[in-house]
Design a protein around this motif. Structure first.
Motif, PDB file in Angstrom:
ATOM      1  N   LEU A 252      20.332  63.721  30.089  1.00  0.00           N
ATOM      2  CA  LEU A 252      20.024  62.349  30.485  1.00  0.00           C
ATOM      3  C   LEU A 252      18.568  62.223  30.915  1.00  0.00           C
ATOM      4  CD1 LEU A 252      20.964  59.466  31.075  1.00  0.00           C
ATOM      5  CD2 LEU A 252      21.666  60.239  33.359  1.00  0.00           C
ATOM      6  N   ALA A 253      18.074  63.226  31.636  1.00  0.00           N
ATOM      7  CA  ALA A 253      16.672  63.200  32.062  1.00  0.00           C
ATOM      8  C   ALA A 253      15.742  63.173  30.857  1.00  0.00           C
ATOM      9  CB  ALA A 253      16.375  64.414  32.943  1.00  0.00           C
ATOM     10  N   LEU A 254      16.041  63.980  29.828  1.00  0.00           N
ATOM     11  CA  LEU A 254      15.208  63.997  28.626  1.00  0.00           C
ATOM     12  C   LEU A 254      15.275  62.662  27.892  1.00  0.00           C
ATOM     13  CD1 LEU A 254      15.997  67.579  27.252  1.00  0.00           C
ATOM     14  CD2 LEU A 254      13.951  66.828  28.461  1.00  0.00           C
ATOM     15  N   ALA A 255      16.453  62.034  27.846  1.00  0.00           N
ATOM     16  CA  ALA A 255      16.598  60.736  27.180  1.00  0.00           C
ATOM     17  C   ALA A 255      15.805  59.658  27.911  1.00  0.00           C
ATOM     18  CB  ALA A 255      18.079  60.354  27.107  1.00  0.00           C
TER      19      ALA A 255
ATOM     20  N   VAL B 143       8.908  64.764  24.964  1.00  0.00           N
ATOM     21  CA  VAL B 143      10.286  65.236  25.074  1.00  0.00           C
ATOM     22  C   VAL B 143      10.437  66.630  24.471  1.00  0.00           C
ATOM     23  CG1 VAL B 143      12.642  64.830  24.268  1.00  0.00           C
ATOM     24  CG2 VAL B 143      11.315  62.960  25.212  1.00  0.00           C
ATOM     25  N   LEU B 144       9.813  66.878  23.340  1.00  0.00           N
ATOM     26  CA  LEU B 144       9.894  68.218  22.740  1.00  0.00           C
ATOM     27  C   LEU B 144       9.229  69.262  23.640  1.00  0.00           C
ATOM     28  CD1 LEU B 144       9.218  67.408  18.975  1.00  0.00           C
ATOM     29  CD2 LEU B 144      11.368  68.145  20.012  1.00  0.00           C
ATOM     30  N   ALA B 145       8.131  68.875  24.299  1.00  0.00           N
ATOM     31  CA  ALA B 145       7.475  69.803  25.220  1.00  0.00           C
ATOM     32  C   ALA B 145       8.366  70.088  26.424  1.00  0.00           C
ATOM     33  CB  ALA B 145       6.139  69.231  25.678  1.00  0.00           C
TER      34      ALA B 145
ATOM     35  N   GLU C 146      29.282  71.293  33.532  1.00  0.00           N
ATOM     36  CA  GLU C 146      29.190  70.232  32.526  1.00  0.00           C
ATOM     37  C   GLU C 146      28.288  69.099  33.000  1.00  0.00           C
ATOM     38  OE1 GLU C 146      33.194  69.105  31.836  1.00  0.00           O
ATOM     39  OE2 GLU C 146      33.710  70.912  30.680  1.00  0.00           O
ATOM     40  N   GLN C 147      28.455  68.700  34.256  1.00  0.00           N
ATOM     41  CA  GLN C 147      27.644  67.610  34.781  1.00  0.00           C
ATOM     42  C   GLN C 147      26.172  67.989  34.884  1.00  0.00           C
ATOM     43  OE1 GLN C 147      29.553  66.629  38.473  1.00  0.00           O
ATOM     44  NE2 GLN C 147      31.349  65.725  37.484  1.00  0.00           N
ATOM     45  N   GLY C 148      25.920  69.267  35.176  1.00  0.00           N
ATOM     46  CA  GLY C 148      24.536  69.729  35.218  1.00  0.00           C
ATOM     47  C   GLY C 148      23.870  69.642  33.862  1.00  0.00           C
ATOM     48  N   GLY C 149      24.592  70.061  32.815  1.00  0.00           N
ATOM     49  CA  GLY C 149      24.047  69.951  31.458  1.00  0.00           C
ATOM     50  C   GLY C 149      23.797  68.513  31.064  1.00  0.00           C
ATOM     51  N   LEU C 150      24.717  67.620  31.418  1.00  0.00           N
ATOM     52  CA  LEU C 150      24.535  66.202  31.120  1.00  0.00           C
ATOM     53  C   LEU C 150      23.342  65.632  31.876  1.00  0.00           C
ATOM     54  CD1 LEU C 150      28.240  64.933  31.118  1.00  0.00           C
ATOM     55  CD2 LEU C 150      26.728  65.204  29.139  1.00  0.00           C
ATOM     56  N   ALA C 151      23.121  66.106  33.106  1.00  0.00           N
ATOM     57  CA  ALA C 151      21.981  65.616  33.890  1.00  0.00           C
ATOM     58  C   ALA C 151      20.658  65.952  33.206  1.00  0.00           C
ATOM     59  CB  ALA C 151      22.021  66.216  35.294  1.00  0.00           C
ATOM     60  N   VAL C 152      20.561  67.175  32.655  1.00  0.00           N
ATOM     61  CA  VAL C 152      19.332  67.574  31.958  1.00  0.00           C
ATOM     62  C   VAL C 152      19.137  66.720  30.701  1.00  0.00           C
ATOM     63  CG1 VAL C 152      18.185  69.456  30.728  1.00  0.00           C
ATOM     64  CG2 VAL C 152      19.414  69.918  32.860  1.00  0.00           C
TER      65      VAL C 152
END
Length: 307
Positions: A139-142, A161-163, A131-137
Motif C-alpha cells: 500500500l505504501a508503494l501504491a 517506485v521501482l527504486a 499478511e498485514q505487514g506485507g499489505l502495508a508495504v
C-alpha cells in the motif's frame, strides 16, 4: 552550449549500477524465497518472558538450565542490561509456559529472579500480522506511485517506485542472508526506509525537473548529471548524519531497537545509492526530456487571446 558547467558524470556508470542492482535484487529474491526470513515472535507466535536477576548471570547458564528441562530451542538474550534477560520460545506452546519457565529460572538461580513481563502470541495472530505487514508495504508503494505521478510526472513515479522496491527487496535480502530476527520493529523500519528513500528521491527529481525546464544547450543526460551534482552535498550530509545516529543506536541502543537500527542502516545506505543512480538511470532509460514536463495547451486556447 552557452556556458560550460562542471559536473560529475554519474550516468556514465549507469550500466554498471544497473548490473549490480539487478544482481543484488535477484540474489535477495532468491534468498527470501529459498532461505526465508527469520521471523520473530510477533509473526510466528510463541511465548516471551522477561526477567530481572539481582546479579548478572552468564546467558550460557540460563540456556543450560532451560535445555535440561527440555527447552532446547529457547532464545536467551540480555535486554538492556546484564541483569535483564529475555527468553523467547517458538510457536506451538501454551500461554502457561511462561510461568513454567519462570519456575525453572528461579530454581536454578543463586540470586533472586523477578518477573518483568510474560507475553504470548498465538500462531493465528502472528500469521495475520505477517499478511498485514506485507499489505502495508504494498500500500505504501501504491500511495507513493500516485503521489509522485501527481506531484511530478508518470516517468518520475515509475522511477521512484521501482527504486523504493529495490531498497525494500535488498533490505529484506540482507536480513534473510544474515538471519537477523524479522519482527514488527523491523517492519516499521522497512516502512521508514520507504519514507526516507522517497524524500531523497523527491529532492533529486525536483532538481532534475527544474533543470530540464530551465537549462538550454544540454542533453537530458547532462542535465541529470548536473542535477545529481547539485544535490550530492545535501544527500551525503543527510545520509551521513543519519547513518552515524543509526550506528550508535545499533551498537549501544539495546536489544529492543537493535533490529530496527540494523534495518534502517541497510535501508538508508541502499536508499542513498538508489536515489543517486536508480531513479536517474530509470529516467534516462525512459528517455525523459523537457517535452515530458510541458503543460499541454488546451484546445482553442489561441482563440481566448483574441480581442
Amino acid at each position: 552550449m552557452s556556458e560550460d558547467k562542471k559536473f560529475i558524470r554519474f550516468m556514465s556508470a549507469r550500466k554498471l549500477a544497473a548490473v549490480l542492482s539487478l544482481l543484488a535484487v535477484t540474489a535477495s529474491l532468491l534468498l527470501i524465497a529459498f532461505k526465508g526470513l527469520n521471523f520473530g515472535l510477533d509473526f510466528t507466535g510463541g511465548t516471551l518472558i522477561e526477567v530481572a536477576y539481582e546479579e548478572a548471570i552468564p546467558l550460557e547458564e540460563v540456556r543450560d538450565s532451560l535445555a535440561r528441562e527440555g527447552y532446547d530451542n529457547a532464545v536467551v538474550v540480555n535486554f538492556g542490561s546484564d541483569t535483564d534477560v529475555l527468553v523467547r520460545l517458538p510457536v506451538g506452546l501454551s500461554p502457561e509456559l511462561g510461568e513454567q519457565v519462570l519456575a525453572v529460572l528461579r530454581n536454578d538461580s543463586p540470586s533472586g529472579v523477578e518477573l518483568q513481563r510474560i507475553e504470548f502470541v498465538g500462531p493465528q495472530v502472528g500469521e495475520e500480522l505477517r499478511e498485514q505487514g506485507g499489505l502495508a508495504v504494498l500500500l505504501a508503494l501504491a500511495v507513493v506511485l500516485v503521489y509522485v505521478a501527481m506531484r511530478f510526472q508518470m516517468k518520475f513515479a515509475y522511477g521512484a517506485v521501482l527504486a523504493l522496491a529495490h531498497d525494500v527487496i535488498i533490505t529484506l535480502g540482507v536480513f534473510a542472508l544474515v538471519g537477523w530476527d524479522f519482527d514488527l520493529t523491523v517492519l516499521a523500519a522497512v516502512l521508514a526506509v520507504i519514507g526516507y528513500s522517497l524524500n531523497d528521491s523527491i529532492v533529486v527529481a525536483d532538481r532534475i525537473r527544474e533543470n530540464l525546464r530551465g537549462m538550454r544547450g544540454y542533453t537530458p543526460i547532462d542535465i541529470i548529471n548536473i542535477s545529481l551534482t547539485d544535490t550530492l552535498g545535501r544527500t551525503l550530509v543527510t545520509s551521513g548524519t543519519t547513518l552515524l545516529v543509526l550506528i550508535a543506536l545499533a551498537t549501544v541502543g539495546g536489544e529492543m531497537i537493535h533490529s530496527f537500527a540494523l534495518a534502517l542502516l541497510v535501508g538508508v545506505g541502499v536508499g542513498t545509492y538508489s536515489s543517486v543512480f536508480i531513479v536517474a538511470s530509470l529516467l534516462v532509460a525512459m528517455n525523459i526530456s523537457p517535452e515530458d514536463l510541458m503543460v499541454p495547451e488546451k484546445e482553442g486556447a489561441e482563440l481566448d487571446d483574441l480581442p
